[in-house]
Write a protein that holds these residues in place. Structure first.
Motif, short mmCIF file in Angstrom:
data_model
loop_
_atom_site.label_atom_id
_atom_site.label_comp_id
_atom_site.label_asym_id
_atom_site.label_seq_id
_atom_site.Cartn_x
_atom_site.Cartn_y
_atom_site.Cartn_z
N VAL A 67 38.10 45.76 32.35
CA VAL A 67 36.70 45.39 32.24
C VAL A 67 36.52 43.87 32.18
O VAL A 67 35.45 43.35 32.51
CB VAL A 67 36.05 46.05 31.01
CG1 VAL A 67 36.57 45.43 29.71
CG2 VAL A 67 34.53 45.98 31.09
N VAL A 68 37.56 43.14 31.77
CA VAL A 68 37.47 41.68 31.73
C VAL A 68 37.70 41.15 33.14
O VAL A 68 38.81 41.17 33.66
CB VAL A 68 38.51 41.08 30.76
CG1 VAL A 68 38.40 39.56 30.75
CG2 VAL A 68 38.30 41.63 29.35
N ARG A 69 36.65 40.69 33.78
CA ARG A 69 36.73 40.26 35.17
C ARG A 69 35.49 39.47 35.53
O ARG A 69 34.44 39.63 34.93
CB ARG A 69 36.84 41.47 36.09
CG ARG A 69 35.65 42.44 35.96
CD ARG A 69 36.01 43.83 36.40
NE ARG A 69 34.84 44.72 36.39
CZ ARG A 69 34.41 45.42 37.43
NH1 ARG A 69 35.06 45.33 38.59
NH2 ARG A 69 33.37 46.22 37.34
N LYS A 70 35.64 38.63 36.56
CA LYS A 70 34.52 37.83 37.05
C LYS A 70 33.73 38.58 38.12
O LYS A 70 32.50 38.57 38.11
CB LYS A 70 35.01 36.50 37.60
CG LYS A 70 33.92 35.62 38.19
CD LYS A 70 34.47 34.30 38.69
CE LYS A 70 33.37 33.44 39.29
NZ LYS A 70 33.89 32.14 39.77
N ASP A 71 34.44 39.21 39.05
CA ASP A 71 33.80 39.94 40.14
C ASP A 71 33.54 41.37 39.69
O ASP A 71 34.49 42.13 39.46
CB ASP A 71 34.70 39.92 41.37
CG ASP A 71 34.02 40.47 42.62
OD1 ASP A 71 33.07 41.26 42.48
OD2 ASP A 71 34.45 40.12 43.73
N ILE A 72 32.28 41.73 39.57
CA ILE A 72 31.94 43.07 39.07
C ILE A 72 31.37 43.97 40.17
O ILE A 72 30.81 45.03 39.88
CB ILE A 72 30.94 42.98 37.90
CG1 ILE A 72 29.62 42.32 38.32
CG2 ILE A 72 31.56 42.23 36.73
CD1 ILE A 72 28.56 42.33 37.23
N THR A 73 31.54 43.58 41.42
CA THR A 73 30.93 44.36 42.50
C THR A 73 31.61 45.71 42.71
O THR A 73 30.98 46.66 43.17
CB THR A 73 30.97 43.59 43.83
OG1 THR A 73 32.32 43.17 44.11
CG2 THR A 73 30.07 42.36 43.76
N SER A 74 32.90 45.81 42.36
CA SER A 74 33.64 47.06 42.58
C SER A 74 33.96 47.75 41.27
O SER A 74 34.03 47.11 40.21
CB SER A 74 34.94 46.78 43.33
OG SER A 74 34.70 46.23 44.60
N SER A 75 34.18 49.05 41.33
CA SER A 75 34.67 49.79 40.18
C SER A 75 36.13 49.45 39.96
O SER A 75 36.81 48.95 40.87
CB SER A 75 34.49 51.29 40.39
OG SER A 75 33.13 51.66 40.39
N PHE A 76 36.65 49.72 38.78
CA PHE A 76 38.05 49.43 38.48
C PHE A 76 38.71 50.64 37.85
O PHE A 76 38.06 51.65 37.60
CB PHE A 76 38.15 48.21 37.55
CG PHE A 76 37.48 48.38 36.22
CD1 PHE A 76 38.19 48.85 35.11
CD2 PHE A 76 36.13 48.08 36.06
CE1 PHE A 76 37.57 49.02 33.88
CE2 PHE A 76 35.50 48.24 34.82
CZ PHE A 76 36.22 48.71 33.74
N GLY A 77 40.00 50.53 37.59
CA GLY A 77 40.74 51.67 37.06
C GLY A 77 40.92 52.72 38.13
O GLY A 77 41.31 52.41 39.26
N SER A 78 40.64 53.97 37.80
CA SER A 78 40.81 55.06 38.76
C SER A 78 39.63 55.18 39.71
O SER A 78 39.67 55.96 40.67
CB SER A 78 40.99 56.39 38.01
OG SER A 78 39.85 56.66 37.20
N ALA A 79 38.56 54.40 39.49
CA ALA A 79 37.38 54.44 40.36
C ALA A 79 37.54 53.40 41.47
O ALA A 79 38.30 52.43 41.33
CB ALA A 79 36.12 54.16 39.56
N SER A 80 36.81 53.58 42.57
CA SER A 80 37.02 52.68 43.71
C SER A 80 35.76 52.28 44.46
O SER A 80 35.83 51.50 45.40
CB SER A 80 37.97 53.35 44.70
OG SER A 80 37.43 54.58 45.17
N ALA A 81 34.60 52.77 44.07
CA ALA A 81 33.38 52.47 44.81
C ALA A 81 33.02 50.99 44.68
O ALA A 81 33.33 50.33 43.68
CB ALA A 81 32.23 53.33 44.32
N LYS A 82 32.36 50.47 45.70
CA LYS A 82 31.90 49.08 45.69
C LYS A 82 30.39 49.05 45.90
O LYS A 82 29.86 49.75 46.76
CB LYS A 82 32.58 48.27 46.80
CG LYS A 82 32.16 46.80 46.82
CD LYS A 82 32.92 46.01 47.86
CE LYS A 82 32.51 44.54 47.85
NZ LYS A 82 33.26 43.75 48.84
#
Length: 304
Positions: free
Chosen positions: A124-139
């Motif tokens: 969750v600590v990130r600058k670019d938040i346009t995409s999902s992270f972890g097991s998710a992948s949507a942008k």
């Protein structure tokens, strides 16, 4: 006094009901502010802001017209003495005595106060938040938007709040929130945490959010004393929202993918909005540069 976070259950089939009802709706997520004990003086704050505050912007700019004349004059003099009397710096100092209005976190915070908690997720600590992270992948698709918050400590001479943390989140161009909308329960895009640098600034790379029914276009954020507090969903120093200027909204919403926002913008104004309406969002209206074709850059000074 610290207030506990009490879970609330949203209607997931109605992702954007008109119930961002201001501070009263979300009072249980707000806690009292604490002095941060920073050791930077007012002179250090001016120098730091001069080095890094976003340049003066075009479009709609929210100036502190209700700030006392004496405070504005003093701010201008301070900036001039430092040799850095840019409009943005002058505004930052002039507004520093006016703390950011506390607002509702809304029904889709994702901070554990109402259902899911993204703050405890790795990534969750990130600058670019346009995409999902972890097991998710949507942008999330949409017009690029980079926004910067400059955190100022009102109790310590407007010193930059180095080491504080911000959790920011907003809807996508369809007006939907990840983690809550029925089609996005397994996605977590447009949510992220950043640590403030030595100048008290955090920057996020995102997309321009939609205007959904009943609300003026906005971005939610929570300010924490430290990264440790943020990632543990700890004590919140401030909860507020960024209001986006109409000129930028109109420009973006004329592009493909934002068709629903055009209609929604005709139904709400800053004055009629149930969050910004009490003062027209004067202390929450971002300054912006850019275009729908090239992307936008937004900035907001946040005094706590």
């Amino acid at each position: 006094m610290t207030t506990s976070r009490t879970p609330r259950q949203p209607d997931l089939d109605q992702p954007h009901p008109d119930h961002d009802r201001g501070l009263e709706f979300d009072l249980n997520t707000l806690v009292s502010r604490r002095s941060l004990g920073l050791f930077l003086g007012a002179g250090g704050a001016v120098a730091a802001l001069a080095a890094c505050t976003p340049a003066a912007t075009t479009g709609s700019t929210a100036t502190a017209t209700t700030t006392a004349t004496a405070a504005t004059s003093s701010a201008s003099a301070t900036a001039t003495d430092a040799g850095t009397a840019t409009p943005t710096l002058t505004r930052a100092i002039a507004e520093c005595g006016v703390e950011i209005p506390q607002e509702t976190a809304g029904p889709y915070p994702g901070d554990g106060s109402n259902g899911p908690n993204v703050l405890e997720a790795s990534g969750v600590v990130r600058k670019d938040i346009t995409s999902s992270f972890g097991s998710a992948s949507a942008k999330a698709e949409g017009v690029p938007l980079t926004f910067t918050l400059t955190l100022l400590d009102n109790a310590n001479g407007c010193a930059p709040m180095a080491g504080a943390a911000v959790y920011a989140w907003h809807c996508d161009r369809d007006g939907k929130y990840s983690m809550y909308d029925s089609s996005l329960k397994n996605e977590n895009y447009l949510r992220g945490v950043q640590e403030a640098d030595a100048n008290g600034q955090v920057t996020f790379t995102s997309i321009f959010p939609a205007a959904y029914s009943g609300r003026w276009p906005h971005i939610h954020f929570e300010v924490f004393e430290s990264m440790n507090n943020a990632t543990a969903a700890g004590q919140v120093l401030a909860v507020s929202q960024i209001a986006l200027p109409q000129a930028a909204c109109d420009d973006v919403y004329a592009t493909p993918g934002y068709e629903r926002s055009v209609t929604n913008m005709t139904r709400t104004t800053l004055k009629s909005d149930n969050v910004f309406g009490n003062d027209g969002g004067i202390y929450q209206l971002a300054t912006m540069t850019g275009s729908a074709a090239a992307g936008y850059t937004a900035g907001l000074n946040v005094t706590i």
